[in-house]
Design a protein around this motif. Structure first.
Motif, PDB file in Angstrom:
ATOM      1  N   UNK A  57       0.814  -1.162   0.008  1.00 20.98           N
ATOM      2  CA  UNK A  57      -0.177  -0.067   0.080  1.00 20.98           C
ATOM      3  C   UNK A  57       0.892   1.136   0.021  1.00 20.98           C
ATOM      4  N   UNK A  58       0.253   2.298  -0.744  1.00 19.55           N
ATOM      5  CA  UNK A  58       0.714   3.657  -0.495  1.00 19.55           C
ATOM      6  C   UNK A  58       1.011   4.198   0.748  1.00 19.55           C
ATOM      7  N   UNK A  59       1.996   4.899   1.193  1.00 23.86           N
ATOM      8  CA  UNK A  59       2.155   5.431   2.638  1.00 23.86           C
ATOM      9  C   UNK A  59       0.837   6.258   3.041  1.00 23.86           C
ATOM     10  N   UNK A  60       0.252   7.229   2.095  1.00 25.90           N
ATOM     11  CA  UNK A  60      -0.784   7.849   2.178  1.00 25.90           C
ATOM     12  C   UNK A  60      -2.252   7.259   2.063  1.00 25.90           C
ATOM     13  N   UNK A  85      13.345   3.205   1.513  1.00 19.73           N
ATOM     14  CA  UNK A  85      13.378   2.735   2.800  1.00 19.73           C
ATOM     15  C   UNK A  85      11.774   2.103   3.113  1.00 19.73           C
ATOM     16  N   UNK A  86      10.833   3.333   2.710  1.00 17.89           N
ATOM     17  CA  UNK A  86       9.436   2.681   2.912  1.00 17.89           C
ATOM     18  C   UNK A  86       9.027   1.482   2.318  1.00 17.89           C
ATOM     19  N   UNK A  91       7.656  -4.048   2.729  1.00 19.65           N
ATOM     20  CA  UNK A  91       7.914  -5.545   2.172  1.00 19.65           C
ATOM     21  C   UNK A  91       8.050  -6.219   3.455  1.00 19.65           C
ATOM     22  N   UNK A  92       8.941  -6.091   4.238  1.00 19.92           N
ATOM     23  CA  UNK A  92       9.122  -6.869   5.364  1.00 19.92           C
ATOM     24  C   UNK A  92       8.041  -7.011   6.228  1.00 19.92           C
TER      25      UNK A  92
END
Length: 182
Positions: A57-60, A85-86, A91-92
């Motif tokens: 998913x997108x961070x926002x 980094x995001x 992913x992790x």
């Protein structure tokens, strides 16, 4: 539309009858694809497993897929303002969740060898197509004889993306305006 995912599955099953009792396996995309796939598997007498993949998913807006992650692969569509980094962190997190799902729903059972099989991937709806794009790319590495992607509803842009990777698409509805699956 459809009363529920069970009805959608029954309607999809009628369109997938040619695969009844074949060398096929149904892969359900959690969570919404599971009840749809169950109806199809039951009606067509085909084994069903989970396709362990989740959207990235997108961070926002977590519902907007930047791509998708499986246990072994990922597809990410670069977006301005979304850091590497995001992507790595998310992913992790997704892989950890997939591992939990594997242990909970599959126990120690390993996924079926898909080589030479007809693989029918079922989701409850396809908005961007990015999740199933990752699924198709991952599954192609397993060398199925035929890859079918099926869903009750999809956007026209998702259909365009997926028809390049799937041998067959089975979509019941492609509405002019599509906001998401509910």
């Amino acid at each position: 539309m459809f009363q529920n995912r069970n009805e959608a599955g029954a309607l999809l099953a009628s369109r997938l009858k040619k695969f009844k009792k074949t060398n096929a396996v149904i892969l359900a995309v959690p969570r919404g694809g599971v009840p749809v796939a169950y109806e199809i598997a039951k009606d067509l007498d085909i084994p069903m497993e989970l396709m362990l993949v989740k959207k990235l998913g997108h961070p926002r807006n977590k519902e907007y897929a930047l791509g998708a992650v499986s246990m072994t692969d990922s597809v990410v569509i670069p977006h301005e303002g979304v850091s590497d980094f995001y992507i790595l962190q998310e992913t992790e997190r997704v892989r950890k969740r997939l591992q939990e799902m594997k242990e909970k729903f599959m126990g120690g059972q390993e996924p079926t060898d898909l080589s030479g099989k007809i693989v029918i991937v079922i989701d409850d709806g396809i908005a961007t197509g990015n999740t199933l794009l990752a699924v198709a790319r991952t599954l192609r590495k397993s060398k199925p004889s035929w890859l079918v992607i099926a869903a009750p509803v999809a956007s026209d842009t998702a259909v365009e993306k997926l028809q390049v990777l799937a041998d067959e698409l089975c979509i019941l509805m492609v509405p002019e305006v599509f906001f998401g699956v509910g």
